[in-house]
Design an enzyme around this catalytic site. Sequence first.
Site, PDB file in Angstrom:
ATOM      1  N   GLY A 123       0.810  -1.220   0.000  1.00  0.00           N
ATOM      2  CA  GLY A 123       0.000   0.000   0.000  1.00  0.00           C
ATOM      3  C   GLY A 123       0.837   1.261   0.000  1.00  0.00           C
ATOM      4  O   GLY A 123       0.386   2.318   0.437  1.00  0.00           O
ATOM      5  N   LEU A 126       4.362   1.379  -4.470  1.00  0.00           N
ATOM      6  CA  LEU A 126       5.565   0.846  -5.120  1.00  0.00           C
ATOM      7  C   LEU A 126       5.253  -0.452  -5.861  1.00  0.00           C
ATOM      8  O   LEU A 126       6.130  -1.231  -6.177  1.00  0.00           O
ATOM      9  CB  LEU A 126       6.680   0.630  -4.084  1.00  0.00           C
ATOM     10  CG  LEU A 126       7.111   1.906  -3.341  1.00  0.00           C
ATOM     11  CD1 LEU A 126       8.165   1.585  -2.282  1.00  0.00           C
ATOM     12  CD2 LEU A 126       7.650   2.951  -4.321  1.00  0.00           C
ATOM     13  N   ASP A 173       2.630  -0.748 -14.262  1.00  0.00           N
ATOM     14  CA  ASP A 173       3.291  -1.511 -13.198  1.00  0.00           C
ATOM     15  C   ASP A 173       3.669  -2.917 -13.658  1.00  0.00           C
ATOM     16  O   ASP A 173       4.779  -3.389 -13.415  1.00  0.00           O
ATOM     17  CB  ASP A 173       2.367  -1.601 -11.971  1.00  0.00           C
ATOM     18  CG  ASP A 173       1.977  -0.226 -11.464  1.00  0.00           C
ATOM     19  OD1 ASP A 173       2.577   0.769 -11.910  1.00  0.00           O
ATOM     20  OD2 ASP A 173       1.065  -0.148 -10.614  1.00  0.00           O
TER      21      ASP A 173
HETATM   22  C1  GLA Z   1      -1.220   2.741 -10.121  1.00  0.00           C
HETATM   23  C2  GLA Z   1      -1.673   1.931 -11.340  1.00  0.00           C
HETATM   24  C3  GLA Z   1      -0.883   2.333 -12.582  1.00  0.00           C
HETATM   25  C4  GLA Z   1      -0.876   3.849 -12.794  1.00  0.00           C
HETATM   26  C5  GLA Z   1      -0.505   4.576 -11.496  1.00  0.00           C
HETATM   27  C6  GLA Z   1      -0.652   6.062 -11.607  1.00  0.00           C
HETATM   28  O1  GLA Z   1       0.098   2.380  -9.782  1.00  0.00           O
HETATM   29  O2  GLA Z   1      -1.496   0.552 -11.102  1.00  0.00           O
HETATM   30  O3  GLA Z   1      -1.420   1.682 -13.704  1.00  0.00           O
HETATM   31  O4  GLA Z   1      -2.090   4.293 -13.287  1.00  0.00           O
HETATM   32  O5  GLA Z   1      -1.279   4.135 -10.398  1.00  0.00           O
HETATM   33  O6  GLA Z   1       0.251   6.581 -12.519  1.00  0.00           O
END
Ligand code: GLA
Length: 388
Positions: A123, A126, A173
């Site tokens: 949370g 990262l 991510d």
């Molecule tokens: C989270 C989401 C990503 C992106 C970011 C904001 O980490 O998983 O896909 O949208 O927020 O940039």
Amino acid sequence: MTSEITSSIARLFRERFNSKPRVFRAPGRVNLIGEHTDYNDGFVMPAAIDFATFVAAAARNDRMLVIRSENYNDERVFDLDETDPKPMRHWSDYVRGVAVVLERADHRLRGANLLIKGEIPLGAGLSSSAAIEVATALALLNVNRDSLPPLELALLCQRAENDFVGMRCGIMDQFISCHAQAGHALMLDCRSLAFRAVPLPPNVRLVICNTMVKHELASGEYNRRRAECEMGVKLIRRSIPAIHALRDVTMEQIRSLNSRLPASVARRCRHVVSENARVVEAAKALEESNLSRLGRLMTASHASLRDDYKVSCVELDSLVEIASAHQGVFGARMTGGGFGGCTINIVAEDHVEGFVGAVRQEYEIKHFMKPDVYVCTASDGAGEVTPA
Ligand code: GLA
């Protein structure tokens, strides 16, 4: 470091399941710039960090998934033949979601024993969720003697989060967890999924400061922002039918259409459009080793996330403020989805120690909490790390 962890997780697996596992690692990430742009077909520039999630796995002779989390000291059992599996708002959703989506994509799985251990703070923005998804997908595919190219792996894990967990995240991510290169950030075009590796200068460090305020992205704010962007696109298309996403819109167009958009939607659009332009410039600045330029772009990104996109919070703002007043800091901004979590700071190597001390002290005085501070190196993407 990694070898110590992999040996310990393999030992824990043997103690619990009485067999020798294969072990897989997927890293978390920090985003240098390009926030809330990925689901708008835009640009992002993340790097993988040296915190990762590890999954030890071995196949079973039935269709059961036995999943043990060392972090939660908890174990769950699922039947892969269960009809219509539903998320339970539980850590195991990420693991189960991956299995469900793999099966739906015609990867028939054998049952498996899985033991999971993560080092990424949960949370904290990262990307612990993408890491657990990617490490699980690699584990499940491999113990089934199956595989997927990194791009398909990333897309499949995004689908697990979108369709099963219910968080409508973009691709950033999962993509960086699968494709990262040590010592580099990736400049990723989230529309074409083309990317280029941008080397990070050797004389700076990525310093991550944790507000210790946990975000709850799935709880609605994130999906709400995404819906506002979609509404922006719908309304802008009435005047400019050729656009498909906020990626296609210019600042001039936003300005001229301002009065036709609800005020909050106009602000969300303004963030996304201006942020995309900043990422393109930031990649250039980094390639030219122009760190002051990169720093100014990061400052502007934070202000835009705070004022237009409204995903910052007082703790994030104050970490950025503390950092910006410190010598040797080129840039500071919130990173990840927001509402808590971490800031990313680009700090000259010889100022890191002083910076870390100052952040710890000043933040605690202001917020009565000790912030965690991580001095990171950009690491490689996911893969197998079974100990010999
Ligand atoms: C989270 C989401 C990503 C992106 C970011 C904001 O980490 O998983 O896909 O949208 O927020 O940039």
